[in-house]
Design a protein around this motif. Structure first.
Motif, short mmCIF file in Angstrom:
data_model
loop_
_atom_site.label_atom_id
_atom_site.label_comp_id
_atom_site.label_asym_id
_atom_site.label_seq_id
_atom_site.Cartn_x
_atom_site.Cartn_y
_atom_site.Cartn_z
N VAL A 152 0.84 -1.20 0.00
CA VAL A 152 0.00 0.00 0.00
C VAL A 152 0.87 1.25 0.00
CG1 VAL A 152 -1.65 1.34 1.39
CG2 VAL A 152 -1.98 -1.12 1.08
N TYR A 153 1.91 1.23 0.83
CA TYR A 153 2.85 2.36 0.88
C TYR A 153 3.47 2.58 -0.50
CZ TYR A 153 6.96 5.04 2.37
OH TYR A 153 7.94 5.99 2.49
N SER A 154 3.93 1.50 -1.13
CA SER A 154 4.58 1.62 -2.43
C SER A 154 3.64 2.14 -3.49
CB SER A 154 5.15 0.26 -2.86
OG SER A 154 6.17 -0.16 -1.98
N LEU A 155 2.36 1.75 -3.41
CA LEU A 155 1.37 2.28 -4.35
C LEU A 155 1.25 3.79 -4.20
CD1 LEU A 155 -0.94 2.09 -6.38
CD2 LEU A 155 -2.47 1.50 -4.48
N GLY A 156 1.18 4.27 -2.96
CA GLY A 156 1.10 5.72 -2.75
C GLY A 156 2.33 6.43 -3.25
N ALA A 157 3.51 5.87 -2.97
CA ALA A 157 4.76 6.49 -3.42
C ALA A 157 4.83 6.51 -4.94
CB ALA A 157 5.94 5.72 -2.85
N ASP A 167 -0.87 18.77 -10.83
CA ASP A 167 -1.86 17.95 -10.13
C ASP A 167 -1.29 17.32 -8.86
OD1 ASP A 167 -3.82 18.43 -12.02
OD2 ASP A 167 -3.30 16.69 -13.23
N SER A 168 -0.07 17.67 -8.51
CA SER A 168 0.61 16.97 -7.41
C SER A 168 -0.06 17.18 -6.06
CB SER A 168 2.09 17.38 -7.34
OG SER A 168 2.22 18.76 -7.07
N ILE A 169 -0.60 18.37 -5.82
CA ILE A 169 -1.18 18.65 -4.50
C ILE A 169 -2.37 17.73 -4.24
CG2 ILE A 169 -2.39 20.36 -3.11
CD1 ILE A 169 -0.60 22.48 -4.30
N SER A 170 -3.24 17.55 -5.23
CA SER A 170 -4.41 16.70 -5.01
C SER A 170 -4.01 15.23 -4.84
CB SER A 170 -5.41 16.83 -6.17
OG SER A 170 -4.83 16.40 -7.39
N ILE A 171 -3.07 14.76 -5.63
CA ILE A 171 -2.64 13.36 -5.51
C ILE A 171 -1.92 13.15 -4.18
CG2 ILE A 171 -1.07 11.60 -6.42
CD1 ILE A 171 -3.64 11.84 -7.99
N GLN A 172 -1.12 14.12 -3.76
CA GLN A 172 -0.45 14.00 -2.46
C GLN A 172 -1.48 13.89 -1.33
OE1 GLN A 172 2.69 16.83 -1.49
NE2 GLN A 172 3.04 17.14 -3.66
N THR A 175 -3.24 10.46 -1.38
CA THR A 175 -2.36 9.31 -1.08
C THR A 175 -1.67 9.44 0.28
OG1 THR A 175 -0.52 10.37 -2.27
CG2 THR A 175 -1.89 8.81 -3.52
N ALA A 176 -1.88 10.54 0.97
CA ALA A 176 -1.20 10.73 2.26
C ALA A 176 -1.42 9.58 3.24
CB ALA A 176 -1.64 12.06 2.89
N ALA A 195 -11.08 5.37 -2.09
CA ALA A 195 -10.79 6.77 -1.78
C ALA A 195 -10.14 7.47 -2.97
CB ALA A 195 -9.89 6.86 -0.55
N LEU A 196 -9.19 6.79 -3.60
CA LEU A 196 -8.48 7.37 -4.73
C LEU A 196 -9.44 7.69 -5.87
CD1 LEU A 196 -5.71 8.10 -5.98
CD2 LEU A 196 -5.59 5.76 -6.84
#
Length: 398
Positions: A152-157, A167-172, A175-176, A195-196
């Protein structure tokens, strides 16, 4: 790997280790994978032993492009493309986890886009003791073994690495929860996927034809998976994970090297080939993210790319040397930028206030390790434009 062009099928073979223990583990892993009924999970076709007692795994050839190559061909993905990609990777992981299997190395080189679908490859590595995952995408606890929470962590990273700056702010933000340092606090992959899906409307990842690639494809120097005996530092090309770690130091703190812990100026964009000037609020968020990621990845060069001439340059250069020399690393470090306010703007300089939060992490140096509780901070950044935005000065406000 080698490709065997025989009959109508192409097969990829990979040597994964030597000895009866490796053979037993891999054979059992492949048996379990064959029980996973999901077309996004690549299942090996055979396990054998070659000369020198090498255990060899054969798998079907996938006619597609992995994310590492795709990034070099067309650049980062939109938020909608990240959602499309993330939901499909999550579905594949859910199928694996339901069978008690953790992939162990969700990273750009192991995710392939093939004819409008996503395929996860290198599905055997998670059972091998000397495989630790890909630096920049592996969970802090990955060294202890492959787990569903680490996937799960690796998917978020991975999604944070894939996304375009705008678009980085919304994805961050979405995925936080996936990249928190505590594995028990991460959601199961099915919940993460739901959620994603709320982040943005799905949009299939566009894969350009080779004829559409006007500029030369940059050399792929991607270090795929770090092995215990021969792992090398993975160099960040653009935005490296907003998570893992490799930079830090009790000594660095004591010496005042990290003068502004919060101003981990982030993603200092790479020198742009475009004449379009990035908006200062976007630059401030990206630079904040990039600095944190560089600290987490132990990448001095990427850290230096966030700063220009100014008071921060000497301090940053000292820290960058410590990172590159392996004298400092940050473990479990991740960042989420909450908001950015531009307070002053000119043609070649801007001032912005960035509010962000970092996770609990450890700073490790030869002198010892220091635990740093997660915190939220506001920092005023003085930005300079000289073909790209950099940070000249940083002042903590809280």
């Amino acid at each position: 790997m080698s490709t065997d062009h025989t009959a109508d099928a192409r097969v990829v073979t990979r040597a994964v280790g030597t000895g009866p223990d490796v053979l037993a583990r891999v054979t059992e892993r492949v048996r379990a994978l064959r029980e996973v009924k999901h077309d996004a999970v690549l299942v090996p076709t055979a396990v054998g032993v070659s000369d020198g007692d090498q255990v060899v795994v054969s798998a079907p050839w996938i006619d597609g492009v992995d994310l590492a190559e795709l990034e070099s061909r067309r650049g980062p993905l939109s938020a909608g493309e990240c959602v499309w990609l993330g939901v499909r990777i999550a579905a594949a992981l859910e199928a694996l986890h339901a069978r008690g299997i953790a992939h162990g190395d969700i990273a750009p080189a192991n995710v392939v886009i093939a004819k409008g679908r996503v395929v996860i490859v290198d599905t055997v590595a998670g059972c091998l003791d000397d495989e630790r995952g890909t630096v920049g995408f592996r969970a802090p606890e990955r060294a202890s073994g492959a787990t569903a929470a680490a996937d799960v962590y690796s998917l978020g990273a991975l999604l944070r690495w894939c996304v375009a700056r705008q678009d980085s702010i919304s994805i961050q933000a979405w995925t936080a929860p996936l990249v928190v340092s505590d594995p028990q606090s991460r959601p199961p992959v099915d919940i993460a996927a739901r959620a994603l899906a709320s982040c943005a409307p799905e949009r299939p990842v566009a894969v350009p034809r080779r004829s559409e690639v006007v500029s030369a494809v940059r050399a792929r120097a991607t270090e795929r998976t770090e092995r215990i005996s021969s792992g090398r530092a993975w160099r960040v090309r653009r935005i490296l994970m907003r998570t893992v770690v490799a930079a830090g130091a009790a000594a660095a703190v004591a010496a005042g090297v990290i003068v502004v812990p919060g101003v981990v100026q982030s993603v200092a964009p790479e020198p742009s080939t475009s004449v379009t000037q990035q908006q200062p609020e976007e630059a401030a968020a990206a630079l904040t993210t990039q600095r944190i990621e560089a600290l987490a990845a132990g990448d001095g060069a990427t850290l230096m790319a966030t700063v220009g001439d100014g008071p921060l340059a000497d301090e940053t250069a000292d820290l960058a040397r410590r990172l590159d020399d392996g004298l400092a690393r940050y473990e479990g470090l991740a960042v989420v930028v909450h908001d950015v306010t531009v307070t002053g703007h000119g043609s070649d300089a801007s001032t912005a206030t960035v509010r962000y939060a970092v996770t609990d992490h450890r700073i490790v140096t030869p002198e010892g390790a220091a635990a740093v509780p997660g915190y939220e901070q506001s920092v005023e950044l003085e930005l300079r434009w000289d073909g790209r935005w950099t940070v000249a000065r940083a002042r903590p406000l809280s």
